[in-house]
Design a protein around this motif. Sequence first.
Motif, PDB file in Angstrom:
ATOM      1  N   GLY A  16      98.562  28.095  55.026  1.00 49.76           N
ATOM      2  CA  GLY A  16      99.097  28.752  53.827  1.00 49.76           C
ATOM      3  C   GLY A  16      98.065  28.842  52.717  1.00 49.76           C
ATOM      4  N   ALA A  17      97.265  27.790  52.565  1.00 51.20           N
ATOM      5  CA  ALA A  17      96.219  27.810  51.540  1.00 51.20           C
ATOM      6  C   ALA A  17      95.135  28.810  51.920  1.00 51.20           C
ATOM      7  CB  ALA A  17      95.632  26.411  51.352  1.00 51.20           C
ATOM      8  N   VAL A  66      95.481  31.526  53.782  1.00 54.16           N
ATOM      9  CA  VAL A  66      96.038  32.861  53.586  1.00 54.16           C
ATOM     10  C   VAL A  66      96.027  33.226  52.094  1.00 54.16           C
ATOM     11  CG1 VAL A  66      98.287  34.015  53.619  1.00 54.16           C
ATOM     12  CG2 VAL A  66      97.430  32.919  55.681  1.00 54.16           C
ATOM     13  N   SER A  67      96.103  32.213  51.241  1.00 55.89           N
ATOM     14  CA  SER A  67      96.160  32.435  49.797  1.00 55.89           C
ATOM     15  C   SER A  67      94.793  32.323  49.128  1.00 55.89           C
ATOM     16  CB  SER A  67      97.136  31.446  49.168  1.00 55.89           C
ATOM     17  OG  SER A  67      98.392  31.541  49.794  1.00 55.89           O
ATOM     18  N   GLY A  68      93.734  32.465  49.895  1.00 55.26           N
ATOM     19  CA  GLY A  68      92.418  32.607  49.289  1.00 55.26           C
ATOM     20  C   GLY A  68      91.531  31.375  49.291  1.00 55.26           C
ATOM     21  N   MET A  69      92.020  30.242  49.841  1.00 55.22           N
ATOM     22  CA  MET A  69      91.184  29.042  49.887  1.00 55.22           C
ATOM     23  C   MET A  69      90.453  28.989  51.246  1.00 55.22           C
ATOM     24  SD  MET A  69      92.043  27.787  46.919  1.00 55.22           S
ATOM     25  CE  MET A  69      91.571  26.059  46.779  1.00 55.22           C
TER      26      MET A  69
END
Lengths: 326, 324
Positions: free
Chosen positions: A69-70, A72-75
């Motif tokens: 999830g991180a 996918v969110s740019g991390m």
Amino acid sequence: MPALTYREAIRDAMSEAMRRDDDVFVMGEDIAEMGGSMGVTQGMLDEFGPDRVRNTPISEMAIVGAGIGAAVSGMRPIVEVMYQDFMTLAMEQLVQQAAKHRFMSGGQIKVPLTIRTQGGAGWSPGAQHAQQLEAWFLHVPGIKVVFASTPADARGLLWSSIYDDNPVVFFEHRTLYNLKGDVPAEIDGIELGRARVHREGEDVTIVATGRLVHEALKAAEEAEQDGISVEVVDPRTLLPLDEETIVASVRKTSRCVVAHEAVVRMGFGAEVAAIVQHQAFDYLDAPVERVGAKFAPIPFAPVMEEYVIPHAEDVLAAVRRTMGKD
Amino acid sequence: MATLEEKGQSASTERLKEFLREMLLIRRFEEKVEERFRAGELPGFLHVAIGQEAVAVGVCRALEEGDVIASTHRAHGHTIAKGTHPNEVMAELYGKVEGTSHGYGGSMHLYDVERGNLGANAVVGGGLPGIVGAALAFKLRGEPRVAVAFFGDGATNIGTFHESLNLAQLWMVPAVFVCENNRYAESTPAKQHLPIEDMTKRAEAYGMTSMAVDGQDVEAVYEAARKALKQARDGRGPVFVVADCVRLSGHYVGDPQVYRPKEEILELRKSRDPIELLRARLELADEDWEEMDREATRIAEDSVEFAKKGTDPRPEDALKNVYA
């Protein structure tokens, strides 16, 4: 060139990426104050603080999933899964989610997640802390699989894994952490999907991974006493695989041994054997030999463990078989 | 001059009419999905959320720009409520390039990242850990965004649910967990899969703020979601929202529902249909209702036309998008 241990080299890649890039962070069980069960993240908490060196509960599904999830969110998260045996607990998140998000979304999503994990026998941890399961992951489109055998390769390949836009499973071998070796002065990536030829030879190609690279190099030394010239190739990245280097080597030597610590049956060696027979059939002078663990869980008693897992002498015996000298 | 109270009421009425319009659109869309599936036009495996529209609309209307969701196998309503055009959803169900996932996903894998839909999930509970991670990313970057997971009561029995709630609360990430408690895990009724009655206890065990809401009342869902989102956004920790709702359809399209008394569905349709409840509450004139219905039906029909005229993917494109 500075010399680092395999453990230090891995830490160096993570720390340098975290110094340069706020998007990179690491999480896993016991990685903060304790510095990881193998000591790989030692000292990182002091430098980066608890937000970026995150101790987690014993929740492999959730930590791998949170990494997804991180990512996918740019991390660019690095998740440490303490033992590869425990990857069994995170398989749904890895195989059903990480590997497929990009595909199922029709290319909308990327998952730049690195999962570091380690394992391997040779120290009697018993059947649930010593398996080599890398072959499981090679069957899954959408993930990349790395298995480094030297400090220089570990650092360069981990660097590339962190900056790869796909989920990468990065295998470390338990018995290699104290291995010392030269690394380039400046940190730099090693392209995923490129093999390293550790030693050139004329008669037999050994394709080896992880600990077995070092066993293969020992076997090669001994074979040389016998007048057999051995080439040792470490694919380093098992997926994608540098077929070209392997096939070119076998076309030169006409013989091939594949060696890994995982069980032989349905292992990585089976795929290499298939590739070699298909792409170098007319060049082969002997059947492709496979070396690996016998088909049993890893036993506890040291004498039994030694019996099950492969060593240099097993590799040497396979080399000799390909030469008709058994 | 209208009093402030009257002005507030009229704004609220207007908002509820918008909610009704959207719920009705989702309903007509999903009825069209059932119809086209029965006509043999839609491949695969489909799940409609008929009866649960108030949860999708109530939660998604409370979201702010930048918030993200993860959905379930019953994803059409969430996806439309999060802003994806019905044409794109229907095109995906027909396996067309114009679909949300360009034909790679299908009904159970609707993604629309630009609009904050991080993906529907065909693994029960599969999307929850990812929502914790998205919320963690927002927190680490100091962004005032919230990540929301939809899932059903069935998902509260799988490990990802428990690991995710524990981790979310431990790290106080801005996440909201919306449990669509329709009392069926596929065909299995709650009494056979839930050892407790009060589902809010599931999250209380992790020290998480937990609330229950009537999932058939869109305004109540909207208000609960606003409250939950505010807490999460303000950094006061994640929230678990149990929306008690009813599935007026089978588990999948074509499900004969042998496990459920026929009278139960008939009774629920009469008494608990969220669209009928809201229509009655708004005391809409017949002509207003009919106009709203015509519009929803037209959009649903147009989506089928759009999808049928869509482009088939080239078979060999199946090998694209495996890696970035």
